[in-house]
Write an enzyme that holds these catalytic residues in place. Structure first.
Site, PDB file in Angstrom:
ATOM      1  N   CYS A   1     -27.201 -23.851 108.120  1.00 52.68           N
ATOM      2  CA  CYS A   1     -28.258 -22.844 107.934  1.00 52.68           C
ATOM      3  C   CYS A   1     -29.597 -23.539 107.683  1.00 52.68           C
ATOM      4  CB  CYS A   1     -27.881 -21.840 106.845  1.00 52.68           C
ATOM      5  SG  CYS A   1     -28.887 -20.337 106.962  1.00 52.68           S
TER       6      CYS A   1
ATOM      7  N   GLU B   1     -18.829 -21.503 106.570  1.00 55.44           N
ATOM      8  CA  GLU B   1     -18.025 -21.183 105.386  1.00 55.44           C
ATOM      9  C   GLU B   1     -17.859 -19.682 105.199  1.00 55.44           C
ATOM     10  OE1 GLU B   1     -21.127 -21.947 105.435  1.00 55.44           O
ATOM     11  OE2 GLU B   1     -22.246 -21.234 103.692  1.00 55.44           O
TER      12      GLU B   1
ATOM     13  N   HIS C   1     -23.226 -19.521 109.245  1.00 54.92           N
ATOM     14  CA  HIS C   1     -22.516 -20.052 108.075  1.00 54.92           C
ATOM     15  C   HIS C   1     -21.041 -20.276 108.400  1.00 54.92           C
ATOM     16  CE1 HIS C   1     -25.633 -19.689 104.969  1.00 54.92           C
ATOM     17  NE2 HIS C   1     -26.120 -18.783 105.798  1.00 54.92           N
TER      18      HIS C   1
END
EC number: 4.3.2.10
Lengths: 258, 216
Positions: free
Chosen positions: B88, B198, B196
């Site tokens: 990001c 994650e 993202h």
């Protein structure tokens, strides 16, 4: 192509999930972390926790719930309720929230939105707008901002407020109709559409979902970027997968595979 | 093997660390994941991850605020060639200049600017927020075995600014949001993702597994 988001919302009080009709008469629907895991596995696009714990002293409980959720669920999480200061936002983001929803604090001091967006980035600042229709029969539609779970009128025009906070740096607006919340009568589509058409940030429709067509209407007729619902999922009336299939069949772009 | 996730006060690193741990476990890689603000730990790590949320200038100030960190990253990544993953705003910081609120220098590892999104369709909202698919531009080990394209897996985006690399060869994948939005960049031993990983469930974990197995 960007997909329409379906967001289950969990009202959390003292670390437990509740969902009230019109924000009173709360029912306990379980452990938020367990619920979050189930929604993650079911393909929810995001998750929303709204903390309705009355006292600020219990903040640690919420942070613990957020932390345990973020450890197990690799999905985006919005957390709101009782967010008053930059430190409150920082605490939630550090615990694992991806976005933080501001409500009363933004109504009291819209510049707080600007401060928060400049500090943490607009993308993680959601302003939660609770609105009630105040126009009379035959009058042009008008909505007013209410705080304190819909009990306290503010005299502030909801549409003007939405534009203002979007301009100040809110990255998303969570628009809840206080007239519809808990009624299962569907979103206040005129409210959602008037705000969605008036701002350049994503709008999440909230308040009043009673069936799967209501979700479709929120996007198709309300022009929302995302739709939020609580009770229809919590009590097993519909699954998230079923809801997303229904929305896809209605022609909305949905994320049906992971 | 060890992975250092750089902590410079930019948001939550907890879920990033957990995602790296889980991806390593799934891939059967013996990996220690450390969230650290210690430049020495960054120099000692085998792989380096720079996350980041928030405003570009604020993140840059945060990174500069950790004494010796930029120097340690430059030494480890650019001179010793350790695999690096920017996420990001961590990816955006790899650019030459960020143009959010004010003009801020990046690390200048991927020549190009970070500019505000300007979708061709004015009805498209900013931020670009939610799940989108990726379109391959240049093959890269980071996306090996991951189903991309219109029927592929989804990545979770939330951003108003995007990196526009000068060299199109450094773009691994784009997303479509009223025009191409840079989603994955790569150069030498460095990769970056605008979305993202994650938070991107199956696609994200697969991408992290590929990064952990990558030998540039």
């Amino acid at each position: 192509m960007l997909k329409t988001r379906l967001i289950p919302c969990l009202d959390v009080k003292d670390g437990r999930v509740v969902k009230g009709v019109q924000f009173v008469d709360l029912r306990d629907a379980g452990d938020p972390v367990e619920a979050a895991k189930a929604y993650d596995a079911a393909g929810a696009d995001e998750l929303c926790f709204l903390d309705i714990t009355a006292s600020h002293e219990n903040r640690g409980t919420l942070l613990d719930v957020v932390r345990r959720t973020a450890e197990t669920c690799f999905m985006p999480l919005t957390v709101g309720g009782g967010v008053r200061t930059v430190e409150d936002i920082r605490g939630l983001l550090l615990a694992g929230a991806d976005k933080v929803a501001i409500n009363t604090a933004a109504v009291k001091n819209p510049d707080f939105v600007r401060e928060a967006a400049e500090k943490f980035g607009a993308q993680c600042i959601v302003v939660a707008i609770d609105a009630k229709r105040v126009s009379g029969e035959g009058e042009p539609l008008r909505w007013e901002i209410f705080t304190h779970g819909g009990r306290q009128p503010t005299g502030i025009d909801a549409i003007g407020f939405a534009r203002k906070v979007a301009h100040l740096g809110a990255g998303e607006l969570l628009v809840t109709s206080m007239d519809r919340d808990g009624t299962k009568a569907g979103y206040d589509l005129a409210l959602v559409r008037t705000i969605a058409d008036g701002v350049n940030v994503p709008v999440v429709a909230s308040g009043g979902v009673g069936n799967l067509d209501h979700l479709v209407e929120g996007v198709r007729d309300g022009h929302a970027s995302a739709v939020l619902a609580a009770s229809i999922f919590h009590f097993g009336q519909h699954s998230v997968a079923e809801a997303k299939r229904h929305m896809a069949e209605a022609g909305l772009p949905m994320r049906l595979v992971a | 093997m060890s992975v250092a996730i750089i902590d410079y006060g930019s948001g939550n690193l907890h879920s990033a660390a957990k995602a790296f741990e889980r991806a390593a476990r799934e891939a059967g890689i013996d990996e220690t994941v450390e969230v650290t603000s210690d430049p020495e730990a960054v120099l000692a790590a085998d792989r380096i991850v720079l996350p980041g949320v928030g405003a570009f200038a604020d993140c840059r100030r945060g990174l500069d605020g950790v004494p010796g960190m930029v120097e340690a990253m430059t030494e480890a990544v650019r001179r010793r060639g350790k695999p690096f993953f920017g996420i990001c705003v961590g990816m955006q910081l790899m650019c030459s200049r960020g143009l959010e609120y004010e003009t801020t220098p990046g690390l200048d590892w991927i020549p190009g600017d970070v500019k505000r999104l300007h979708p061709s369709d004015p009805a498209l909202k900013i931020p670009h927020m939610g799940w989108n698919v990726l379109h391959l531009q240049n093959e890269h080990p980071l996306v090996d075995g991951i189903r991309l394209g219109p029927e592929g897996l989804h990545a979770y985006f939330v951003h108003s600014y995007a990196l526009e690399p000068k060299n199109p060869d450094q773009v691994v994948a784009v997303s479509d949001y009223g025009g191409a939005v840079t989603a994955i960049v790569a150069r030498d031993n460095m990769v970056g993702a605008q979305f993202h990983p994650e938070k991107s469930q199956a696609l994200g974990l697969a991408l992290i597994r590929n990064f952990l197995a990558w030998r540039p």
